[in-house]
Design a protein around this motif. Sequence first.
Motif, short mmCIF file in Angstrom:
data_model
loop_
_atom_site.label_atom_id
_atom_site.label_comp_id
_atom_site.label_asym_id
_atom_site.label_seq_id
_atom_site.Cartn_x
_atom_site.Cartn_y
_atom_site.Cartn_z
N GLU A 1 22.48 36.55 60.35
CA GLU A 1 21.57 35.67 59.61
C GLU A 1 20.73 36.47 58.62
OE1 GLU A 1 19.54 33.73 62.82
OE2 GLU A 1 21.23 32.37 63.20
N GLU A 2 20.22 37.61 59.06
CA GLU A 2 19.47 38.48 58.15
C GLU A 2 20.38 39.00 57.04
OE1 GLU A 2 16.14 38.98 58.06
OE2 GLU A 2 16.13 37.47 59.65
N GLY A 3 21.63 39.27 57.39
CA GLY A 3 22.60 39.72 56.40
C GLY A 3 22.87 38.69 55.32
N LEU A 4 22.89 37.41 55.70
CA LEU A 4 23.05 36.35 54.70
C LEU A 4 21.91 36.38 53.70
CD1 LEU A 4 24.22 33.20 56.73
CD2 LEU A 4 25.53 34.48 55.04
N LYS A 5 20.70 36.55 54.21
CA LYS A 5 19.53 36.60 53.31
C LYS A 5 19.60 37.81 52.38
CE LYS A 5 16.75 34.27 56.79
NZ LYS A 5 15.75 34.45 57.85
N LYS A 6 20.02 38.96 52.92
CA LYS A 6 20.15 40.17 52.10
C LYS A 6 21.22 39.98 51.03
CE LYS A 6 18.89 43.51 55.66
NZ LYS A 6 19.39 44.56 56.54
N ALA A 7 22.33 39.37 51.43
CA ALA A 7 23.43 39.14 50.48
C ALA A 7 22.96 38.26 49.33
CB ALA A 7 24.63 38.52 51.20
N LYS A 8 22.21 37.22 49.65
CA LYS A 8 21.68 36.32 48.62
C LYS A 8 20.78 37.09 47.66
CE LYS A 8 20.83 32.45 46.56
NZ LYS A 8 21.85 31.72 45.82
N GLU A 9 19.90 37.94 48.21
CA GLU A 9 19.01 38.75 47.38
C GLU A 9 19.78 39.68 46.44
OE1 GLU A 9 16.49 40.84 50.12
OE2 GLU A 9 15.48 39.00 50.77
N LYS A 10 20.97 40.10 46.87
CA LYS A 10 21.78 41.03 46.08
C LYS A 10 22.75 40.31 45.16
CE LYS A 10 21.49 44.79 49.39
NZ LYS A 10 22.24 45.80 50.15
N GLY A 11 22.61 38.97 45.04
CA GLY A 11 23.42 38.23 44.08
C GLY A 11 24.72 37.67 44.60
N ALA A 12 24.84 37.53 45.90
CA ALA A 12 26.08 37.01 46.48
C ALA A 12 26.25 35.53 46.20
CB ALA A 12 26.10 37.24 47.99
N SER A 13 27.50 35.12 46.08
CA SER A 13 27.81 33.69 46.05
C SER A 13 28.80 33.36 47.16
CB SER A 13 28.37 33.28 44.69
OG SER A 13 29.54 34.01 44.41
N MET B 1 30.71 39.11 46.25
CA MET B 1 31.22 38.81 47.59
C MET B 1 30.77 39.90 48.54
SD MET B 1 35.16 38.51 48.79
CE MET B 1 35.59 38.57 50.51
N PHE B 2 30.32 39.49 49.71
CA PHE B 2 29.92 40.42 50.76
C PHE B 2 30.65 40.07 52.04
CE2 PHE B 2 26.51 40.96 47.83
CZ PHE B 2 26.00 42.24 48.04
N VAL B 3 30.88 41.08 52.87
CA VAL B 3 31.39 40.89 54.22
C VAL B 3 30.32 41.35 55.18
CG1 VAL B 3 33.13 41.59 55.91
CG2 VAL B 3 33.81 41.11 53.55
N ILE B 4 30.03 40.50 56.18
CA ILE B 4 29.05 40.84 57.21
C ILE B 4 29.79 40.99 58.52
CG2 ILE B 4 27.03 40.04 58.50
CD1 ILE B 4 26.21 38.46 56.00
N GLY B 5 29.62 42.15 59.15
CA GLY B 5 30.28 42.40 60.43
C GLY B 5 29.98 43.78 60.93
N LEU C 1 20.78 28.56 51.58
CA LEU C 1 20.71 29.66 50.62
C LEU C 1 21.67 29.47 49.44
CD1 LEU C 1 20.61 32.64 53.16
CD2 LEU C 1 18.71 31.79 51.78
N ASN C 2 22.40 28.34 49.46
CA ASN C 2 23.38 28.04 48.43
C ASN C 2 24.47 29.11 48.35
OD1 ASN C 2 24.44 26.31 46.48
ND2 ASN C 2 23.46 27.43 44.80
N LEU C 3 24.96 29.51 49.53
CA LEU C 3 26.04 30.48 49.63
C LEU C 3 27.29 29.80 50.15
CD1 LEU C 3 24.17 33.45 51.36
CD2 LEU C 3 25.01 33.40 49.01
N THR C 4 28.44 30.22 49.65
CA THR C 4 29.70 29.80 50.22
C THR C 4 29.99 30.74 51.38
OG1 THR C 4 30.50 29.00 48.10
CG2 THR C 4 32.16 29.44 49.79
N LEU C 5 30.24 30.18 52.56
CA LEU C 5 30.42 30.98 53.77
C LEU C 5 31.83 30.80 54.32
CD1 LEU C 5 29.23 32.72 56.12
CD2 LEU C 5 28.59 30.55 57.20
N LEU C 6 32.47 31.90 54.64
CA LEU C 6 33.75 31.90 55.33
C LEU C 6 33.57 32.70 56.61
CD1 LEU C 6 36.83 31.44 55.53
CD2 LEU C 6 37.11 33.51 54.18
N ILE C 7 33.83 32.06 57.73
CA ILE C 7 33.76 32.77 59.01
C ILE C 7 35.20 33.15 59.36
CG2 ILE C 7 33.14 32.65 61.43
CD1 ILE C 7 30.88 30.75 60.63
#
Length: 98
Positions: free
Chosen positions: A34-46, A5-9, A68-74
């Motif tokens: 948007e770039e953070g989502l890509k980085k999170a995916k590269e680091k194994g985020a779901s 799990m990652f938090v972007i902010g 990116l097949n990520l679950t996103l919560l805003i």
Amino acid sequence: MEGKMFVIGDRESANLFKLAGISIIDAYTQKEAEEGLKKAKEKGASLVVVLKHIVNDENSLRNLANSLNLTLLILPTKWAKAEPINIDKLLAKALGMG
């Protein structure tokens, strides 16, 4: 759910999550999120939580997360524009039925 799990902010707000042991990615704009989502995916985020006050186009961000097949919560913050929440609609969407 497997993965991280990652938090972007922004650093000031996201650091509260860091204190809880959650990985954060600094972002202050939609483009950085948007770039953070890509980085999170590269680091194994779901699962990725994005703080709402840095989001301009929620649909665009959700589309990118889906691709990116990520679950996103805003996550609403005190700096985000308040709007009513339709729990039934959110639940249906989360279950892939809406």
